[in-house]
Design an enzyme around this catalytic site. Structure first.
Site, short mmCIF file in Angstrom:
data_model
loop_
_atom_site.label_atom_id
_atom_site.label_comp_id
_atom_site.label_asym_id
_atom_site.label_seq_id
_atom_site.Cartn_x
_atom_site.Cartn_y
_atom_site.Cartn_z
N TYR A 62 0.85 -1.18 0.00
CA TYR A 62 0.00 0.00 0.00
C TYR A 62 0.89 1.23 0.00
O TYR A 62 2.01 1.18 -0.49
CB TYR A 62 -0.99 -0.08 1.18
CG TYR A 62 -2.21 0.78 0.97
CD1 TYR A 62 -3.03 0.57 -0.15
CD2 TYR A 62 -2.55 1.79 1.84
CE1 TYR A 62 -4.15 1.35 -0.38
CE2 TYR A 62 -3.68 2.59 1.63
CZ TYR A 62 -4.47 2.37 0.51
OH TYR A 62 -5.57 3.15 0.29
N LYS B 294 -21.20 -20.24 -8.82
CA LYS B 294 -20.45 -20.18 -10.07
C LYS B 294 -19.00 -19.80 -9.80
O LYS B 294 -18.07 -20.37 -10.40
CB LYS B 294 -21.09 -19.13 -10.99
CG LYS B 294 -20.73 -19.29 -12.44
CD LYS B 294 -21.57 -20.38 -13.07
CE LYS B 294 -21.43 -20.41 -14.56
NZ LYS B 294 -22.41 -21.30 -15.19
N GLU C 91 -24.68 -14.23 -16.74
CA GLU C 91 -25.34 -15.38 -16.12
C GLU C 91 -26.78 -15.04 -15.76
O GLU C 91 -27.06 -13.97 -15.20
CB GLU C 91 -24.58 -15.79 -14.85
CG GLU C 91 -24.99 -17.12 -14.29
CD GLU C 91 -24.36 -18.28 -15.05
OE1 GLU C 91 -24.88 -19.42 -14.90
OE2 GLU C 91 -23.39 -18.08 -15.77
N ASP C 92 -27.68 -15.95 -16.08
CA ASP C 92 -29.07 -15.88 -15.64
C ASP C 92 -29.72 -14.53 -15.97
O ASP C 92 -30.34 -13.88 -15.12
CB ASP C 92 -29.15 -16.17 -14.14
CG ASP C 92 -28.86 -17.64 -13.84
OD1 ASP C 92 -28.77 -18.43 -14.79
OD2 ASP C 92 -28.72 -18.00 -12.66
N GLY D 26 -34.98 -20.67 -26.40
CA GLY D 26 -34.49 -19.57 -25.59
C GLY D 26 -32.99 -19.43 -25.75
O GLY D 26 -32.41 -19.81 -26.77
N ALA E 77 -30.29 -20.97 -24.47
CA ALA E 77 -29.50 -22.17 -24.74
C ALA E 77 -29.83 -22.77 -26.09
O ALA E 77 -28.93 -23.20 -26.83
CB ALA E 77 -29.72 -23.20 -23.63
N ASN F 206 -34.24 -29.67 -16.20
CA ASN F 206 -33.66 -30.13 -14.95
C ASN F 206 -34.44 -29.56 -13.77
O ASN F 206 -34.76 -28.37 -13.79
CB ASN F 206 -32.20 -29.67 -14.90
CG ASN F 206 -31.30 -30.60 -14.12
OD1 ASN F 206 -31.68 -31.70 -13.76
ND2 ASN F 206 -30.12 -30.14 -13.81
#
Length: 475
Positions: free
Chosen positions: A122, A177, A219-220, A279, A281, A371
């Site tokens: 620092y 993740k 993601e999502d 969609g 995928a 799933n």
């Protein structure tokens, strides 16, 4: 549904019971004199749950019990409480226990043993490094953690099968993740869950945080917004933007199909594929299948087959009309499946009928990837099906994105790549497929925990990035 637990049908329902999983495990502490562990195991097995481990402790027994859902958790507690010799039972849900205080931490790479190290790490020493980077911006890749850092960016609008549940509720998934990134590829991934409901909002956030990261894993994020977000960010930035819900799935699906084609003895160029579910995928799978030279692709959404009579389609769906369905077939999922060589389900539980699959070509390939309950269960496949894959770990041939994204990002980061091109994705799929040297009907992919998966994918990705001129010069 997650309320049952064996491989049979319930007497009063046509919904298949799901198998027990540690995703719904109970940790039990059972107090009482002389508790019979064998009796416990048998009683729990009788209701379809499973004792994964047990240990005799002072005054009783401790056990980990895998269940099929919350209803079966309650059933397990009721059964255990009624066993002979049981005085009391205390329990906790092990999945929630694991998430207490989160799943990741930040850990320093260098120890601060005293004032000397502090002065370097620092102020005042760090100012010299900052000045050097200001003068030579490319030095950020060497003198910071950017070269091994990935943002896991989500607005929580399409989380697992839960839908639009918001950024806070998305956090456990993004932390998970990050754990997978680190565990499988040594990548430092950071969950970035943002209150950014529109395309412009997410793009603005991605662009703003980009200087910190060597890549962004989207993601999502719901479709069709996810397509525009990825495209715009990649056009703006000089780091790879990779929507795993799209491309991770596509890479593993294509790898599995490359090997399934060997099993059935058919060239990829002769195979006709029906994709039920267009969609994020489904669209990415179609694009990568086209890249490897698949014979034909028919897309099916909730309104039926995508064909020339469908007007006003989003560009992501219009692609199926312009690049597939060579005979302009019409109808619904049943008509799309008839005569197909390959069925890829990316839709919902139990929506595919056995007799529909019976109408496929002999030696058919079925990837039922909804799933935890697939579009059709593997045990209900007709005799014309040669290869089956699901998204589940309790059947052969699990299509699991963890086979792809850790290695893909490892390879991209290793060469400080600027883009995750279609060629890179194809290279990843081909490397993954090549890991199975002698494919069989029950083994078209390596297992997620097999040694070397991420390393092999990474090397192939790095090589392809260099070949395409996507790698930065590393000084």
């Amino acid at each position: 549904m997650n309320v049952q637990s064996d491989t049979s049908f319930d007497d009063e329902s046509t919904v298949r019971r799901t198998r027990p999983t540690t995703g719904y495990a109970l940790s039990l502490v059972i107090a009482g004199p002389g508790i019979d562990a064998a009796q416990l195991v048998a009683a729990i097995a009788d209701i379809g749950a499973e004792v994964r481990s047990s240990e005799t402790v002072e005054g009783g027994l401790e056990a980990l019990v895998a269940c099929s859902g919350t209803a079966q958790q309650a059933e397990v507690l009721n059964v255990v409480e009624q066993l002979d010799g049981v005085d009391s039972v205390s329990s906790s849900d092990t999945t929630f226990d694991l998430h207490v205080d989160g799943k990741i931490v930040v850990s320093p790479r260098t120890a601060l043993l005293g004032p000397d190290e502090l002065a370097m790490a620092y102020t005042p020493g760090v100012g010299r490094v900052s000045t050097h980077i200001a003068e030579e911006p490319s030095a950020v890749w060497r003198f910071t953690g950017r070269s091994n850092a990935v943002a896991v960016l989500s607005n929580g609008t399409a989380v697992l099968g839960l839908g639009d549940i918001g950024p806070e509720a998305a956090m456990p998934v993004m932390e998970g993740k990050a754990v997978l990134f680190k565990q499988f590829a040594g990548v430092d991934a950071y969950p970035v869950c943002v209150d950014a409901p529109t395309v412009d909002d997410v793009v603005a956030v991605g662009a703003a945080i980009a200087p910190t990261f060597g890549g962004i894993n989207l993601e999502d994020i719901k479709a069709p917004e996810c397509f525009e977000i990825e495209e715009r960010l990649q056009e703006m930035l000089d780091i790879p933007i990779f929507h795993d819900d799209q491309h991770g799935t596509a890479i593993v699906v294509v790898a599995a199909l490359l090997n399934a084609a060997k099993v059935i003895g058919r060239p990829i160029s002769e195979l006709s594929v029906t994709i039920v579910g267009t969609g994020a995928a489904g669209v990415a799978c179609a694009h990568l299948l086209a890249e490897i030279g698949i014979g034909d692709i028919i897309g099916v959404d909730s309104r039926g087959i995508l064909n020339s009579s469908r007007e006003g389609l989003h560009p992501s769906k219009q692609w199926f009309v312009d690049n597939g369905n060579k005979n302009d077939r019409s109808g619904g999922a049943r008509e799309a499946i008839e005569g197909a060589d390959v069925l890829i389900g990316l839709s919902g539980p139990g929506i595919i009928e056995r007799d529909w699959v019976s109408s496929m070509a002999d030696g058919a390939v079925v990837f039922a990837l909804a799933n935890p309950v697939p579009e059709i269960m593997p045990e209900f496949m007709p005799d014309n099906v040669a290869v089956v894959a699901t998204g589940r770990s309790d059947y052969p041939n699990q299509i699991n994105n963890v086979l792809a994204f850790p290695g893909v990002f490892r390879g991209l980061l290793d060469v400080r790549a600027t883009n995750a091109s279609m060629g890179v994705k194809r290279a990843a799929a081909e490397a993954l497929a090549a890991m199975v040297t002698e494919p069989t009907a029950e083994r078209v992919l390596p297992g997620a925990f097999e040694d070397g998966v991420a390393d092999i994918v990474a090397r192939s990705v790095s090589e392809q990035a260099r070949h395409e001129g996507l790698a930065r010069e590393i000084v």
